[in-house]
Design a protein around this motif. Structure first.
Motif, PDB file in Angstrom:
ATOM      1  N   CYS A  58     -42.728   2.427  -4.678  1.00 43.99           N
ATOM      2  CA  CYS A  58     -41.683   2.207  -5.685  1.00 43.99           C
ATOM      3  C   CYS A  58     -41.746   0.820  -6.316  1.00 43.99           C
ATOM      4  CB  CYS A  58     -40.300   2.397  -5.063  1.00 43.99           C
ATOM      5  SG  CYS A  58     -40.078   4.037  -4.324  1.00 43.99           S
ATOM      6  N   VAL A  59     -42.488  -0.094  -5.689  1.00 39.23           N
ATOM      7  CA  VAL A  59     -42.554  -1.466  -6.212  1.00 39.23           C
ATOM      8  C   VAL A  59     -44.012  -1.916  -6.221  1.00 39.23           C
ATOM      9  CG1 VAL A  59     -40.226  -2.165  -5.479  1.00 39.23           C
ATOM     10  CG2 VAL A  59     -42.122  -2.323  -3.866  1.00 39.23           C
ATOM     11  N   PRO A  60     -44.335  -2.918  -7.030  1.00 42.39           N
ATOM     12  CA  PRO A  60     -45.716  -3.410  -7.088  1.00 42.39           C
ATOM     13  C   PRO A  60     -46.174  -3.949  -5.732  1.00 42.39           C
ATOM     14  CG  PRO A  60     -44.439  -4.239  -8.944  1.00 42.39           C
ATOM     15  CD  PRO A  60     -43.461  -3.601  -8.018  1.00 42.39           C
ATOM     16  N   ALA A  61     -47.450  -3.781  -5.466  1.00 43.84           N
ATOM     17  CA  ALA A  61     -48.012  -4.225  -4.188  1.00 43.84           C
ATOM     18  C   ALA A  61     -47.841  -5.729  -4.001  1.00 43.84           C
ATOM     19  CB  ALA A  61     -49.486  -3.850  -4.115  1.00 43.84           C
ATOM     20  N   SER A  62     -47.970  -6.461  -5.085  1.00 47.60           N
ATOM     21  CA  SER A  62     -47.827  -7.918  -4.984  1.00 47.60           C
ATOM     22  C   SER A  62     -46.424  -8.306  -4.527  1.00 47.60           C
ATOM     23  CB  SER A  62     -48.134  -8.566  -6.337  1.00 47.60           C
ATOM     24  OG  SER A  62     -47.232  -8.088  -7.335  1.00 47.60           O
ATOM     25  N   PHE A  63     -45.441  -7.519  -4.968  1.00 44.02           N
ATOM     26  CA  PHE A  63     -44.060  -7.815  -4.585  1.00 44.02           C
ATOM     27  C   PHE A  63     -43.830  -7.465  -3.114  1.00 44.02           C
ATOM     28  CE2 PHE A  63     -39.384  -6.917  -4.671  1.00 44.02           C
ATOM     29  CZ  PHE A  63     -38.996  -8.212  -4.942  1.00 44.02           C
ATOM     30  N   VAL A  64     -44.416  -6.343  -2.684  1.00 40.57           N
ATOM     31  CA  VAL A  64     -44.329  -5.965  -1.260  1.00 40.57           C
ATOM     32  C   VAL A  64     -44.947  -7.064  -0.400  1.00 40.57           C
ATOM     33  CG1 VAL A  64     -45.165  -4.351   0.494  1.00 40.57           C
ATOM     34  CG2 VAL A  64     -44.327  -3.487  -1.704  1.00 40.57           C
ATOM     35  N   ASN A  65     -46.093  -7.545  -0.881  1.00 40.51           N
ATOM     36  CA  ASN A  65     -46.783  -8.608  -0.148  1.00 40.51           C
ATOM     37  C   ASN A  65     -45.927  -9.869  -0.061  1.00 40.51           C
ATOM     38  OD1 ASN A  65     -49.117 -10.872  -0.027  1.00 40.51           O
ATOM     39  ND2 ASN A  65     -49.817  -8.940   0.869  1.00 40.51           N
ATOM     40  N   LYS A 111     -53.509 -10.628   6.379  1.00 44.55           N
ATOM     41  CA  LYS A 111     -54.664  -9.722   6.283  1.00 44.55           C
ATOM     42  C   LYS A 111     -55.036  -9.420   4.838  1.00 44.55           C
ATOM     43  CE  LYS A 111     -53.750  -7.334  10.663  1.00 44.55           C
ATOM     44  NZ  LYS A 111     -53.284  -6.054  11.270  1.00 44.55           N
ATOM     45  N   ASP A 112     -54.066  -9.448   3.950  1.00 45.82           N
ATOM     46  CA  ASP A 112     -54.329  -9.088   2.547  1.00 45.82           C
ATOM     47  C   ASP A 112     -54.564 -10.292   1.651  1.00 45.82           C
ATOM     48  OD1 ASP A 112     -53.984  -6.370   3.129  1.00 45.82           O
ATOM     49  OD2 ASP A 112     -51.802  -6.524   2.899  1.00 45.82           O
ATOM     50  N   GLN A 113     -54.717 -11.482   2.254  1.00 44.86           N
ATOM     51  CA  GLN A 113     -54.888 -12.688   1.451  1.00 44.86           C
ATOM     52  C   GLN A 113     -56.345 -13.138   1.454  1.00 44.86           C
ATOM     53  OE1 GLN A 113     -52.094 -13.681  -0.268  1.00 44.86           O
ATOM     54  NE2 GLN A 113     -51.378 -11.812   0.750  1.00 44.86           N
ATOM     55  N   ALA A 114     -56.901 -13.303   0.259  1.00 39.72           N
ATOM     56  CA  ALA A 114     -58.283 -13.782   0.147  1.00 39.72           C
ATOM     57  C   ALA A 114     -58.354 -15.280   0.457  1.00 39.72           C
ATOM     58  CB  ALA A 114     -58.807 -13.513  -1.254  1.00 39.72           C
ATOM     59  N   ASP A 115     -57.347 -16.002   0.039  1.00 40.50           N
ATOM     60  CA  ASP A 115     -57.341 -17.449   0.241  1.00 40.50           C
ATOM     61  C   ASP A 115     -55.919 -17.898   0.597  1.00 40.50           C
ATOM     62  OD1 ASP A 115     -58.099 -20.092   0.338  1.00 40.50           O
ATOM     63  OD2 ASP A 115     -57.910 -20.416  -1.826  1.00 40.50           O
ATOM     64  N   PRO A 116     -55.540 -17.716   1.867  1.00 42.11           N
ATOM     65  CA  PRO A 116     -54.172 -18.072   2.278  1.00 42.11           C
ATOM     66  C   PRO A 116     -53.871 -19.555   2.045  1.00 42.11           C
ATOM     67  CG  PRO A 116     -55.282 -16.798   3.987  1.00 42.11           C
ATOM     68  CD  PRO A 116     -56.329 -17.195   2.995  1.00 42.11           C
ATOM     69  N   THR A 117     -52.621 -19.846   1.788  1.00 41.04           N
ATOM     70  CA  THR A 117     -52.210 -21.224   1.576  1.00 41.04           C
ATOM     71  C   THR A 117     -52.139 -21.966   2.913  1.00 41.04           C
ATOM     72  OG1 THR A 117     -49.862 -20.692   1.812  1.00 41.04           O
ATOM     73  CG2 THR A 117     -50.820 -20.529  -0.402  1.00 41.04           C
ATOM     74  N   ALA A 118     -52.087 -23.284   2.797  1.00 43.04           N
ATOM     75  CA  ALA A 118     -51.947 -24.108   3.999  1.00 43.04           C
ATOM     76  C   ALA A 118     -50.640 -23.783   4.710  1.00 43.04           C
ATOM     77  CB  ALA A 118     -51.995 -25.586   3.624  1.00 43.04           C
ATOM     78  N   ASP A 119     -49.567 -23.577   3.937  1.00 46.63           N
ATOM     79  CA  ASP A 119     -48.261 -23.265   4.524  1.00 46.63           C
ATOM     80  C   ASP A 119     -48.302 -21.962   5.316  1.00 46.63           C
ATOM     81  OD1 ASP A 119     -46.593 -25.448   3.627  1.00 46.63           O
ATOM     82  OD2 ASP A 119     -46.860 -24.679   1.610  1.00 46.63           O
ATOM     83  N   ALA A 120     -49.074 -20.991   4.821  1.00 47.24           N
ATOM     84  CA  ALA A 120     -49.164 -19.701   5.508  1.00 47.24           C
ATOM     85  C   ALA A 120     -49.852 -19.859   6.869  1.00 47.24           C
ATOM     86  CB  ALA A 120     -49.932 -18.701   4.642  1.00 47.24           C
ATOM     87  N   TYR A 121     -50.955 -20.592   6.872  1.00 45.75           N
ATOM     88  CA  TYR A 121     -51.628 -20.842   8.146  1.00 45.75           C
ATOM     89  C   TYR A 121     -50.696 -21.568   9.125  1.00 45.75           C
ATOM     90  CZ  TYR A 121     -56.334 -19.469   6.620  1.00 45.75           C
ATOM     91  OH  TYR A 121     -57.442 -18.762   6.200  1.00 45.75           O
ATOM     92  N   MET A 122     -49.926 -22.496   8.598  1.00 48.41           N
ATOM     93  CA  MET A 122     -49.027 -23.266   9.454  1.00 48.41           C
ATOM     94  C   MET A 122     -47.903 -22.394   9.995  1.00 48.41           C
ATOM     95  SD  MET A 122     -50.415 -26.156   9.764  1.00 48.41           S
ATOM     96  CE  MET A 122     -49.107 -26.844  10.771  1.00 48.41           C
TER      97      MET A 122
END
Length: 341
Positions: free
Chosen positions: A22-29, A57-68
């Motif tokens: 029902c919503v875009p994949a980017s928004f779900v992500n 798992k769906d990120q090609a280039d995760p941000t530094a904040d995400a890793y942290m």
């Protein structure tokens, strides 16, 4: 979410990701990552980690904040081996961009290494903290790490640098520096540190501090200067050991009367390591004062102790011989005039 109703926000966010068609994949992500953040703020680190890893798992280039975020959640769950690579990746991303890593991130990496008892790898992280976020607490921690690594010279250098900058203001810190300096064969500086600490009122005028101060002066061969703090320490001590040490110091300086008093105090307080030897010393100083009767009494008491009995007996004989010699010298010399030539 804006009303700080986190449970309500989580309920609605989960409805969104439950209907991905029902919503875009980017928004779900995006919402998956937000859920991870909300769980983290609620200190539910297991759920935060679950959603963060799903998002990762769906990120090609995760941000530094995400890793942290992932690394912090794993750290809070005491999964230090798993947390380490994620925290390092997050920090490295900042470095690659030419940006100074956040203080909290470096602290987290330092804490992970501490939990793993990997002090060698913890040290360069602390060096970055000192460089970018100079604080006393990081310098003290660095000194502690050098101690863990048995690197006393560098630990001493760190404490000396803090002392020179005037940021060592706690008694334990001053005493640590003095002890380090003595261990590095620099008792002169140690005595200066202790003396100033006592004078400035940072260090209490107690047994422990006077003893360390006296020891530093003694090792500096400042024997006369060591007498005052040693006497104060001896007075505060529950036993006579320091009075005995004070007596020996007076003996080295040929101050017999003061030595006699100190040794008497030592014997009075008791609990000595070698009472017999203290009695021998007392006999010696009384002999030097020509107090032969009291000297002999001290040696007789010392004779009761097996370790020094032979020495005490020899001294008794020597005292008797000296008294006899003196008495003989006092006798009037009589010249017989009736002798025929």
């Amino acid at each position: 979410f804006n009303k700080d109703n986190l449970d309500g926000a989580l309920r609605e966010f989960k409805k969104i990701i439950a209907a991905p068609d029902c919503v875009p994949a980017s928004f779900v992500n995006q919402i998956t990552y937000v859920i991870a953040q909300v769980y983290f703020s609620k200190e539910n680190y297991a759920e935060a980690l679950k959603y963060a890893q799903t998002w990762l798992k769906d990120q090609a280039d995760p941000t530094a904040d995400a890793y942290m975020l992932v690394g912090q959640a794993q750290y809070m769950l005491k999964r230090y081996d798993e947390a380490l690579p994620n925290v390092r990746k997050g920090i490295q991303k900042y470095i690659d961009l030419g940006t100074t890593p956040k203080e909290g991130w470096l602290n987290l990496l330092s804490s992970i290494y501490r939990q793993k008892n990997d002090f060698k790898k913890m040290l360069p992280v602390l060096q970055q903290l000192v460089k970018h976020y100079p604080k006393k607490t990081y310098l003290l921690t660095m000194g502690g790490i050098y101690n863990e690594l048995d690197d006393a010279p560098r630990m001493s250098a760190v404490y000396q640098a803090m002392y020179d900058q005037g940021i060592l203001d706690q008694p334990s810190e001053i005493i640590t520096l003095a002890s380090l300096l003595m261990s590095q064969d620099n008792p002169h500086k140690a005595s200066a540190v202790m003396g100033k600490g006592i004078k400035d009122g940072i260090l209490k005028k107690d047994l422990k501090n006077y003893r360390i101060y006296a020891q530093a002066l003694y090792l500096s061969k400042e024997y006369k200067e060591a007498l005052d703090p040693l006497a104060k320490a001896a007075k505060l001590s529950p036993d006579g050991k320091l009075y005995n040490q004070l007596g020996q110091s007076y003996i080295a300086l040929n101050q017999w009367k003061a030595a006699d008093q100190a040794l008497s105090n030592a014997l009075s307080k008791g609990k000595l390591t070698n009472t017999g030897q203290t009695l021998v010393s007392q006999g010696l100083v009384r002999f030097e004062q020509k107090k032969y009767k009291s000297a002999k009494l001290a040696f007789k008491k010392a004779k009761r102790y097996d370790k020094v009995a032979p020495d005490a007996l020899n001294w008794i004989r020597y005292v008797d011989a000296e008294v006899y010699r003196i008495n003989e010298l006092k006798k009037e010399i009589v010249i017989n005039t009736d002798v025929e030539v």
